[in-house]
Motif scaffolding. Structure first.
Motif, PDB file in Angstrom:
ATOM      1  N   CYS A   1       0.812  -1.226   0.000  1.00 51.19           N
ATOM      2  CA  CYS A   1       0.000   0.000   0.000  1.00 51.19           C
ATOM      3  C   CYS A   1       0.845   1.276   0.000  1.00 51.19           C
ATOM      4  O   CYS A   1       0.320   2.360  -0.221  1.00 51.19           O
ATOM      5  CB  CYS A   1      -0.952   0.006   1.190  1.00 51.19           C
ATOM      6  SG  CYS A   1      -0.165   0.147   2.804  1.00 51.19           S
ATOM      7  N   GLY A   2       2.144   1.171   0.291  1.00 44.21           N
ATOM      8  CA  GLY A   2       3.020   2.336   0.255  1.00 44.21           C
ATOM      9  C   GLY A   2       3.015   3.175   1.513  1.00 44.21           C
ATOM     10  O   GLY A   2       3.674   4.213   1.568  1.00 44.21           O
ATOM     11  N   GLU A   3       2.280   2.771   2.549  1.00 50.15           N
ATOM     12  CA  GLU A   3       2.238   3.526   3.801  1.00 50.15           C
ATOM     13  C   GLU A   3       3.475   3.227   4.647  1.00 50.15           C
ATOM     14  O   GLU A   3       3.980   2.110   4.663  1.00 50.15           O
ATOM     15  CB  GLU A   3       0.992   3.171   4.602  1.00 50.15           C
ATOM     16  CG  GLU A   3      -0.297   3.658   3.996  1.00 50.15           C
ATOM     17  CD  GLU A   3      -0.438   5.165   4.015  1.00 50.15           C
ATOM     18  OE1 GLU A   3       0.074   5.806   4.952  1.00 50.15           O
ATOM     19  OE2 GLU A   3      -1.060   5.696   3.098  1.00 50.15           O
ATOM     20  N   GLU A   4       3.972   4.234   5.348  1.00 50.88           N
ATOM     21  CA  GLU A   4       5.088   4.079   6.284  1.00 50.88           C
ATOM     22  C   GLU A   4       4.510   3.566   7.603  1.00 50.88           C
ATOM     23  O   GLU A   4       3.617   4.177   8.181  1.00 50.88           O
ATOM     24  CB  GLU A   4       5.779   5.429   6.503  1.00 50.88           C
ATOM     25  CG  GLU A   4       7.073   5.345   7.223  1.00 50.88           C
ATOM     26  CD  GLU A   4       8.202   4.794   6.358  1.00 50.88           C
ATOM     27  OE1 GLU A   4       9.137   4.245   6.949  1.00 50.88           O
ATOM     28  OE2 GLU A   4       8.139   4.909   5.130  1.00 50.88           O
ATOM     29  N   VAL A   5       5.002   2.415   8.075  1.00 46.60           N
ATOM     30  CA  VAL A   5       4.467   1.772   9.268  1.00 46.60           C
ATOM     31  C   VAL A   5       5.561   1.688  10.325  1.00 46.60           C
ATOM     32  O   VAL A   5       6.667   1.250  10.035  1.00 46.60           O
ATOM     33  CB  VAL A   5       3.950   0.347   8.952  1.00 46.60           C
ATOM     34  CG1 VAL A   5       3.334  -0.287  10.178  1.00 46.60           C
ATOM     35  CG2 VAL A   5       2.957   0.375   7.811  1.00 46.60           C
ATOM     36  N   LEU A   6       5.258   2.117  11.541  1.00 47.87           N
ATOM     37  CA  LEU A   6       6.189   2.031  12.658  1.00 47.87           C
ATOM     38  C   LEU A   6       5.782   0.850  13.528  1.00 47.87           C
ATOM     39  O   LEU A   6       4.637   0.760  13.975  1.00 47.87           O
ATOM     40  CB  LEU A   6       6.178   3.317  13.488  1.00 47.87           C
ATOM     41  CG  LEU A   6       7.098   3.348  14.690  1.00 47.87           C
ATOM     42  CD1 LEU A   6       8.549   3.288  14.240  1.00 47.87           C
ATOM     43  CD2 LEU A   6       6.866   4.597  15.498  1.00 47.87           C
ATOM     44  N   PHE A   7       6.714  -0.087  13.750  1.00 46.58           N
ATOM     45  CA  PHE A   7       6.443  -1.263  14.571  1.00 46.58           C
ATOM     46  C   PHE A   7       7.146  -1.136  15.909  1.00 46.58           C
ATOM     47  O   PHE A   7       8.275  -0.656  15.983  1.00 46.58           O
ATOM     48  CB  PHE A   7       6.921  -2.535  13.864  1.00 46.58           C
ATOM     49  CG  PHE A   7       6.100  -2.895  12.667  1.00 46.58           C
ATOM     50  CD1 PHE A   7       4.861  -3.463  12.814  1.00 46.58           C
ATOM     51  CD2 PHE A   7       6.575  -2.657  11.393  1.00 46.58           C
ATOM     52  CE1 PHE A   7       4.101  -3.807  11.715  1.00 46.58           C
ATOM     53  CE2 PHE A   7       5.829  -2.985  10.289  1.00 46.58           C
ATOM     54  CZ  PHE A   7       4.586  -3.565  10.443  1.00 46.58           C
ATOM     55  N   PRO A   8       6.506  -1.589  16.988  1.00 47.08           N
ATOM     56  CA  PRO A   8       7.116  -1.530  18.319  1.00 47.08           C
ATOM     57  C   PRO A   8       8.193  -2.601  18.467  1.00 47.08           C
ATOM     58  O   PRO A   8       8.283  -3.520  17.652  1.00 47.08           O
ATOM     59  CB  PRO A   8       5.937  -1.819  19.258  1.00 47.08           C
ATOM     60  CG  PRO A   8       5.023  -2.665  18.441  1.00 47.08           C
ATOM     61  CD  PRO A   8       5.161  -2.173  17.024  1.00 47.08           C
ATOM     62  N   PRO A   9       9.003  -2.514  19.526  1.00 42.53           N
ATOM     63  CA  PRO A   9      10.016  -3.546  19.760  1.00 42.53           C
ATOM     64  C   PRO A   9       9.373  -4.893  20.064  1.00 42.53           C
ATOM     65  O   PRO A   9       8.268  -4.957  20.595  1.00 42.53           O
ATOM     66  CB  PRO A   9      10.798  -3.047  20.968  1.00 42.53           C
ATOM     67  CG  PRO A   9      10.177  -1.789  21.394  1.00 42.53           C
ATOM     68  CD  PRO A   9       9.052  -1.453  20.491  1.00 42.53           C
ATOM     69  N   VAL A  10      10.073  -5.958  19.705  1.00 37.72           N
ATOM     70  CA  VAL A  10       9.599  -7.317  19.944  1.00 37.72           C
ATOM     71  C   VAL A  10      10.698  -8.078  20.668  1.00 37.72           C
ATOM     72  O   VAL A  10      11.863  -7.983  20.313  1.00 37.72           O
ATOM     73  CB  VAL A  10       9.279  -8.041  18.614  1.00 37.72           C
ATOM     74  CG1 VAL A  10       8.912  -9.488  18.853  1.00 37.72           C
ATOM     75  CG2 VAL A  10       8.180  -7.331  17.871  1.00 37.72           C
ATOM     76  N   SER A  11      10.313  -8.814  21.698  1.00 36.42           N
ATOM     77  CA  SER A  11      11.268  -9.653  22.413  1.00 36.42           C
ATOM     78  C   SER A  11      10.652 -11.031  22.600  1.00 36.42           C
ATOM     79  O   SER A  11       9.567 -11.162  23.133  1.00 36.42           O
ATOM     80  CB  SER A  11      11.610  -9.038  23.766  1.00 36.42           C
ATOM     81  OG  SER A  11      12.540  -9.846  24.444  1.00 36.42           O
ATOM     82  N   PHE A  12      11.344 -12.043  22.126  1.00 38.15           N
ATOM     83  CA  PHE A  12      10.880 -13.420  22.284  1.00 38.15           C
ATOM     84  C   PHE A  12      11.348 -13.914  23.653  1.00 38.15           C
ATOM     85  O   PHE A  12      12.530 -13.865  23.959  1.00 38.15           O
ATOM     86  CB  PHE A  12      11.500 -14.320  21.217  1.00 38.15           C
ATOM     87  CG  PHE A  12      10.953 -14.089  19.836  1.00 38.15           C
ATOM     88  CD1 PHE A  12      10.141 -15.038  19.253  1.00 38.15           C
ATOM     89  CD2 PHE A  12      11.274 -12.969  19.122  1.00 38.15           C
ATOM     90  CE1 PHE A  12       9.657 -14.856  17.974  1.00 38.15           C
ATOM     91  CE2 PHE A  12      10.797 -12.760  17.847  1.00 38.15           C
ATOM     92  CZ  PHE A  12       9.981 -13.715  17.268  1.00 38.15           C
ATOM     93  N   ARG A  13      10.439 -14.400  24.437  1.00 38.20           N
ATOM     94  CA  ARG A  13      10.783 -14.984  25.740  1.00 38.20           C
ATOM     95  C   ARG A  13       9.994 -16.254  25.924  1.00 38.20           C
ATOM     96  O   ARG A  13       8.909 -16.405  25.417  1.00 38.20           O
ATOM     97  CB  ARG A  13      10.452 -14.025  26.880  1.00 38.20           C
ATOM     98  CG  ARG A  13      11.276 -12.785  26.865  1.00 38.20           C
ATOM     99  CD  ARG A  13      10.982 -11.975  28.099  1.00 38.20           C
ATOM    100  NE  ARG A  13      11.044 -10.574  27.733  1.00 38.20           N
ATOM    101  CZ  ARG A  13      10.473  -9.613  28.389  1.00 38.20           C
ATOM    102  NH1 ARG A  13       9.738  -9.880  29.453  1.00 38.20           N
ATOM    103  NH2 ARG A  13      10.582  -8.369  27.995  1.00 38.20           N
ATOM    104  N   ARG A  14      10.556 -17.128  26.710  1.00 38.65           N
ATOM    105  CA  ARG A  14       9.822 -18.344  27.044  1.00 38.65           C
ATOM    106  C   ARG A  14       8.874 -18.043  28.195  1.00 38.65           C
ATOM    107  O   ARG A  14       9.258 -17.399  29.161  1.00 38.65           O
ATOM    108  CB  ARG A  14      10.774 -19.462  27.435  1.00 38.65           C
ATOM    109  CG  ARG A  14      11.587 -19.950  26.287  1.00 38.65           C
ATOM    110  CD  ARG A  14      12.436 -21.091  26.721  1.00 38.65           C
ATOM    111  NE  ARG A  14      13.196 -21.542  25.565  1.00 38.65           N
ATOM    112  CZ  ARG A  14      13.362 -22.808  25.275  1.00 38.65           C
ATOM    113  NH1 ARG A  14      12.868 -23.737  26.044  1.00 38.65           N
ATOM    114  NH2 ARG A  14      14.052 -23.146  24.219  1.00 38.65           N
TER     115      ARG A  14
END
Length: 80
Positions: free
Chosen positions: A63-76
């Motif tokens: 779609c051409g939109e600028e998207v800001l994603f939050p931080p991601v942390s994988f944890r058990r």
């Protein structure tokens, strides 16, 4: 169609890069993954492998939109 064909442009570099990529695929096989989805059009923008990832800004190719994603942390998760 891509503008530049790396196989024809620099075959030796392409072979080195393919060897590195296949080694990385072997290392990442079977790990947990998360897909980042564009909130505007539901297009899969990025796939993350297990680890810590900071926030990022990506332009959706659909779609051409600028998207800001939050931080991601994988944890058990701890089971009780």
């Amino acid at each position: 169609m891509p503008r530049y064909n790396p196989r024809e442009g620099d075959p030796q570099r392409y072979a080195r890069a393919m060897a590195q990529q296949s080694e990385l695929r072997k290392q990442c096989a079977g790990q947990y993954t998360v897909a980042r989805i564009c909130p505007f059009c539901d297009h899969k923008v990025e796939i993350l492998y297990r680890g810590s990832h900071g926030p990022c800004s990506i332009k959706c190719p659909n779609c051409g939109e600028e998207v800001l994603f939050p931080p991601v942390s994988f944890r058990r998760s701890k089971t009780a």
